[in-house]
Design an enzyme around this catalytic site. Structure first.
Site, PDB file in Angstrom:
ATOM      1  N   LYS A  22      43.625 -41.274  12.180  1.00 47.91           N
ATOM      2  CA  LYS A  22      42.888 -41.100  10.926  1.00 47.91           C
ATOM      3  C   LYS A  22      42.520 -42.454  10.319  1.00 47.91           C
ATOM      4  O   LYS A  22      43.155 -43.478  10.593  1.00 47.91           O
ATOM      5  CB  LYS A  22      43.719 -40.291   9.943  1.00 47.91           C
ATOM      6  CG  LYS A  22      45.088 -40.878   9.631  1.00 47.91           C
ATOM      7  CD  LYS A  22      45.923 -39.887   8.835  1.00 47.91           C
ATOM      8  CE  LYS A  22      47.354 -40.394   8.669  1.00 47.91           C
ATOM      9  NZ  LYS A  22      48.207 -39.398   7.995  1.00 47.91           N
ATOM     10  N   CYS A  81      58.962 -36.111   4.216  1.00 48.12           N
ATOM     11  CA  CYS A  81      59.131 -36.752   5.518  1.00 48.12           C
ATOM     12  C   CYS A  81      58.612 -38.175   5.417  1.00 48.12           C
ATOM     13  O   CYS A  81      58.025 -38.549   4.402  1.00 48.12           O
ATOM     14  CB  CYS A  81      58.403 -35.949   6.616  1.00 48.12           C
ATOM     15  SG  CYS A  81      56.643 -36.342   6.768  1.00 48.12           S
ATOM     16  N   CYS A  93      54.573 -27.234   5.143  1.00 47.23           N
ATOM     17  CA  CYS A  93      54.312 -28.359   6.031  1.00 47.23           C
ATOM     18  C   CYS A  93      55.286 -28.359   7.200  1.00 47.23           C
ATOM     19  O   CYS A  93      56.514 -28.366   7.011  1.00 47.23           O
ATOM     20  CB  CYS A  93      54.412 -29.677   5.287  1.00 47.23           C
ATOM     21  SG  CYS A  93      54.102 -31.106   6.350  1.00 47.23           S
ATOM     22  N   ARG A 101      41.414 -28.076   3.589  1.00 49.29           N
ATOM     23  CA  ARG A 101      41.213 -29.227   2.695  1.00 49.29           C
ATOM     24  C   ARG A 101      39.726 -29.521   2.569  1.00 49.29           C
ATOM     25  O   ARG A 101      39.005 -29.567   3.568  1.00 49.29           O
ATOM     26  CB  ARG A 101      41.948 -30.434   3.253  1.00 49.29           C
ATOM     27  CG  ARG A 101      41.892 -31.683   2.395  1.00 49.29           C
ATOM     28  CD  ARG A 101      42.646 -32.820   3.062  1.00 49.29           C
ATOM     29  NE  ARG A 101      44.054 -32.509   3.212  1.00 49.29           N
ATOM     30  CZ  ARG A 101      44.822 -33.021   4.176  1.00 49.29           C
ATOM     31  NH1 ARG A 101      44.313 -33.835   5.088  1.00 49.29           N
ATOM     32  NH2 ARG A 101      46.101 -32.701   4.247  1.00 49.29           N
ATOM     33  N   CYS A 145      54.372 -34.834  -2.272  1.00 47.79           N
ATOM     34  CA  CYS A 145      53.634 -34.085  -1.259  1.00 47.79           C
ATOM     35  C   CYS A 145      54.052 -32.617  -1.337  1.00 47.79           C
ATOM     36  O   CYS A 145      54.970 -32.245  -2.060  1.00 47.79           O
ATOM     37  CB  CYS A 145      53.907 -34.644   0.127  1.00 47.79           C
ATOM     38  SG  CYS A 145      55.582 -34.342   0.719  1.00 47.79           S
ATOM     39  N   ARG A 190      38.254 -40.036   6.767  1.00 45.51           N
ATOM     40  CA  ARG A 190      38.569 -38.874   5.941  1.00 45.51           C
ATOM     41  C   ARG A 190      37.960 -39.010   4.539  1.00 45.51           C
ATOM     42  O   ARG A 190      37.146 -39.887   4.299  1.00 45.51           O
ATOM     43  CB  ARG A 190      40.086 -38.676   5.887  1.00 45.51           C
ATOM     44  CG  ARG A 190      40.678 -38.358   7.265  1.00 45.51           C
ATOM     45  CD  ARG A 190      42.104 -37.888   7.149  1.00 45.51           C
ATOM     46  NE  ARG A 190      42.680 -37.532   8.442  1.00 45.51           N
ATOM     47  CZ  ARG A 190      43.895 -37.007   8.589  1.00 45.51           C
ATOM     48  NH1 ARG A 190      44.651 -36.767   7.525  1.00 45.51           N
ATOM     49  NH2 ARG A 190      44.367 -36.719   9.784  1.00 45.51           N
ATOM     50  N   CYS A 201      52.528 -39.107   2.857  1.00 45.76           N
ATOM     51  CA  CYS A 201      51.338 -38.536   2.211  1.00 45.76           C
ATOM     52  C   CYS A 201      51.320 -38.767   0.704  1.00 45.76           C
ATOM     53  O   CYS A 201      50.257 -38.851   0.106  1.00 45.76           O
ATOM     54  CB  CYS A 201      51.238 -37.043   2.514  1.00 45.76           C
ATOM     55  SG  CYS A 201      50.963 -36.670   4.258  1.00 45.76           S
ATOM     56  N   LYS A 252      41.144 -44.137   6.474  1.00 47.11           N
ATOM     57  CA  LYS A 252      41.024 -43.811   5.049  1.00 47.11           C
ATOM     58  C   LYS A 252      40.429 -44.977   4.266  1.00 47.11           C
ATOM     59  O   LYS A 252      40.835 -46.126   4.450  1.00 47.11           O
ATOM     60  CB  LYS A 252      42.405 -43.455   4.478  1.00 47.11           C
ATOM     61  CG  LYS A 252      43.025 -42.213   5.119  1.00 47.11           C
ATOM     62  CD  LYS A 252      44.412 -41.928   4.556  1.00 47.11           C
ATOM     63  CE  LYS A 252      44.995 -40.652   5.149  1.00 47.11           C
ATOM     64  NZ  LYS A 252      46.358 -40.371   4.611  1.00 47.11           N
TER      65      LYS A 252
END
Length: 571
Positions: free
Chosen positions: A210, A476, A437, A73, A431, A142, A480, A212
Site C-alpha cells: 500500500k 495489533c 478485524c 471502505r 482502530c 490509497r 492503523c 499513502k
C-alpha cells in the site's frame, strides 16, 4: 532460477487486472465467503472479508460456517461530503451494513457487516451517491488525506483541490471495478485471453504494498504527515498565499511483534516543489517505489524500508531523474500540534465551523446519545458541508449564524455534547480491532473509552484533565491508529494485554518508544498515574507530556525508525 516473489505478486499478475473470480464468487449462494485469492483482490476494490470473532467458537461448536461479512471502505480524497451524500451514506448504513458509519484514520468512511449477497447492491448505492471504493485498500495509492477543514484559507483550499487531483491521477485504470460492481453482466470470461485493459502507472503487478499520501498546512499537523509514505507540507508567503510544497518520503506505521527488522518510521523531507509540479512529483515518488520496492518479502515492502535500504538522497536523485528536473531545497516550516480543531470556529468569511468529536469514529445511536440521528437531521436541514478528518472526527463546515444555533439545538436534543470530558479523550484514536478485524490480538475500539474514563481519575489527581495529551490504541502492531506517533500509545499483544509506548512529539515529528510490555488495565493506571503527577509538578512552561518523559529520563527519544527498538528500558 527460482522466482522468489511473494504469492501476492503472482496473484496480481494473473488476476486479469484485479478481476480474479470475484464475480463468480458473488454468485455462490452456498457460502458467505469468497475464495482466498479473491480476498486479496477484493481489497483493491475497497473491501475486506471479515467474520464476527465474538461468535466463532459458538458457531464452530454447531459446525456452522464462520459469520462472514465484508467491510467496505470509501475513497474520499479530501474528506468532503455534501448533505445529500451524507443522507445516502446513512441510508446504506441502515439498509446494508450494521447500522453504523465508521470514520477511519484516513479521513473516509467504512461500513461493517455487509453480507456477500448485499455487496453489489451496496457498491451500487455508493455509486449513486457519486462516490466509489476503488483503491481504498490494496497495493495501490490509497485514499489521499489532507487538512481537516479546506475552507479556512487559500492554502487549505489548495490542499483539498490537490488531494482530489492527485487521487484521480494515481487511480488504477482497470475497468474491473465498473464491470463487477456496476454492470455485473459484462465481466470478462476468465478462459479468454487477457482483457484489453492497461495500467499505465501500475502495470500488472501494481505496487509492492500500500501507498499513502497526506497533505498538511502548518502549523497544524492534523494528518500526521510524517507517518505516511508521501507527504506534502504547504509553504506559504507572509500573506498566506501558497508558494509550493515541501516533500517528505518514507513514513509508515506497521511492524511485527518480536521482529526488529520491522519498525515504524517518520518521513524524511527531501525537497520542495511548486504547486504545478506536485502531481508529477507524487507520481514519480510512487513509481520509484513500484520499481525499487521489495516484492519478495511483504513485511519489508513498504516505501519506508525502500528509503532505509537505498537512503533518502539516492531515492531523491532517482525521483529527480524521472522528473527531468531537480527539487528545490526544503523551506522552513513549523508544526505546533496534531489533532483537529474541535468546537466552534469562525472562518475568514465569517462562516462557522463545528469540529465534532466522534469517539473512535463510530457514528451510531445509543439510548442516551443519538449521534447518527442528530447528524442526519443536520444533513437534512442542508446548507452546510461535512468534512471527515484523519482523527476520526467530523467538521460541520460553512454554517451561518442561524444554522449554528439550529445545529447546537439538534445536537443537544439528541444528547450530544460538543465538549469532551478531557484533553486526553479529545486527542484519542483507536482502530476497530475486535470483533471484526482478522488481525486483532486485543480489543481497541471497545476498550479505549473505558480506559480513558479510568485515566481521567488519575488526571484529576494531577490537575491535568484539560491538558491536551495524545493517546492512541490499536489491537495489533500494524498501526492503523498511528499509535507510534502518540505521546501515550497502546498496541495489543493478546486479549487484555498491551505494549505501552511513551515519548512521541505532540506535533507529530518524533516516534515514541516501548515503556512497558504486556500490561493490562490495572497496571496501565499504576504506571501512568505517577507520571501524570510528576508531569504536573515538574514540567517546564509549555512543555508537552511526550517531551517531558524524555527530559525526565523516563524514556529515551526515538530519533529514527531504525532506532525504534534501541535503548529500550522496560518499566
Amino acid at each position: 532460477m527460482t522466482d522468489k516473489r511473494s504469492k501476492n505478486e503472482f496473484l496480481k499478475e494473473e488476476s486479469h487486472y484485479l478481476r480474479g473470480t470475484i464475480a463468480e464468487g458473488l454468485a455462490q449462494v452456498e457460502t458467505g465467503a469468497i475464495v482466498d485469492d479473491d480476498t486479496q483482490l477484493i481489497k483493491f476494490h475497497g473491501s475486506y472479508m471479515q467474520d464476527n470473532r465474538d461468535v466463532r467458537g459458538e458457531r464452530a461448536k454447531k459446525k456452522l460456517e464462520k459469520a462472514f461479512s465484508f467491510m467496505i471502505r470509501l475513497r474520499l480524497p479530501g474528506g468532503l461530503v455534501s448533505p445529500d451524500q451524507w443522507i445516502k451514506l446513512d441510508d446504506i448504513a441502515g439498509t446494508y451494513a450494521n447500522g453504523t458509519l465508521r470514520l477511519t484514520t484516513r479521513a473516509t468512511f467504512q461500513y461493517h457487516g455487509v453480507i456477500k449477497s448485499n455487496l453489489r447492491n451496496t457498491m451500487q448505492a455508493i455509486n449513486s451517491a457519486c462516490l466509489d471504493t476503488i483503491a481504498a485498500c490494496g497495493d495501490v495509492n490509497r485514499n489521499v488525506m489532507c487538512v481537516a477543514n479546506p475552507f479556512f484559507s487559500e492554502a487549505h483550499a489548495a490542499a483539498g483541490e490537490f488531494a482530489r487531483k492527485v487521487s484521480d491521477h494515481l487511480l488504477p485504470k482497470t475497468t474491473a471495478y465498473h464491470e463487477i460492481w456496476l454492470e455485473g453482466e459484462k465481466v470478462e470470461d476468465m478462459t479468454r485471453p487477457a482483457v484489453p485493459d492497461t495500467e499505465p502507472l501500475y502495470g500488472v503487478h501494481y505496487l509492492p504494498r500500500k501507498f499513502k499520501i497526506v497533505i498538511a498546512v502548518p502549523p497544524v499537523n492534523d494528518g500526521d504527515v510524517f507517518a505516511h509514505d508521501l507527504g506534502f507540507i504547504a509553504i506559504t508567503d507572509a500573506n498566506g498565499a501558497l508558494l509550493g510544497w515541501n516533500v517528505s518520503i518514507g513514513g509508515g506505521m506497521g511492524m511485527t511483534h518480536g521482529e526488529t527488522a520491522t519498525f515504524p518510521r517518520t518521513g524524511d523531507v527531501i525537497g520542495f516543489c511548486t504547486p504545478e509540479q506536485a502531481v508529477d512529483v507524487a507520481e514519480k515518488v510512487m513509481l520509484v517505489q513500484r520499481d525499487w520496492g521489495n516484492r519478495e518479502n511483504r513485511a519489508n515492502a513498504r516505501l519506508k524500508y525502500t528509503v532505509e535500504r537505498f537512503g533518502a538522497d539516492k531515492y531523491r536523485a532517482e525521483v529527480e531523474s524521472r522528473l527531468g528536473y531537480k527539487l528545490g531545497e526544503a523551506r522552513p516550516f513549523k508544526f505546533t500540534h496534531m489533532g483537529d480543531p474541535l468546537g466552534w470556529q469562525q472562518g475568514p468569511d465569517k462562516k462557522w465551523h463545528l469540529g465534532l468529536f466522534i469517539e473512535n469514529g463510530r457514528i451510531k445511536d445509543t439510548p442516551d446519545k443519538r449521534l447518527r440521528t442528530a447528524i442526519r437531521e443536520i444533513a437534512e436541514a442542508g446548507g452546510i458541508t461535512f468534512s471527515v478528518t484523519g482523527n476520526q472526527n467530523i467538521i460541520i463546515c460553512n454554517a451561518g449564524a442561524k444554522q449554528k444555533a439550529k445545529i447546537e439545538a439538534t445536537l443537544k436534543k439528541h444528547g450530544i455534547d460538543i465538549a469532551t470530558s478531557s484533553g486526553l479523550r479529545r486527542n484519542s484514536i483507536s482502530c476497530v480491532a475486535l470483533p471484526t478485524c482478522a488481525l486483532a490480538l486485543a480489543e481497541s475500539e471497545r476498550f479505549l473509552p473505558e480506559l480513558i474514563t479510568t485515566l481521567e481519575g488519575s488526571l484529576d489527581k494531577a490537575g491535568l484533565r484539560d491538558d491536551d495529551i495524545v493517546i492512541r490504541m490499536t489491537g495489533c502492531p500494524n498501526g492503523c491508529g498511528r499509535p507510534y506517533m502518540a505521546e501515550i500509545g497502546f498496541v495489543g499483544r493478546s486479549p487484555g494485554l498491551y505494549n505501552l509506548y511513551l515519548g512521541a512529539a505532540h506535533e507529530g515529528t518524533r516516534l515514541n518508544k516501548l515503556y512497558a510490555q504486556d500490561v493490562g488495565k490495572a497496571r496501565i493506571v499504576e504506571l501512568l498515574e505517577p507520571l501524570f503527577l510528576r508531569y504536573a509538578k515538574e514540567r517546564n512552561e509549555g512543555e508537552r507530556f511526550g517531551d517531558f518523559v524524555i527530559r525526565a529520563g523516563i524514556i529515551k527519544p526515538t530519533l529514527g525508525g531504525n532506532t525504534f527498538h534501541s535503548d529500550v528500558v522496560l518499566a
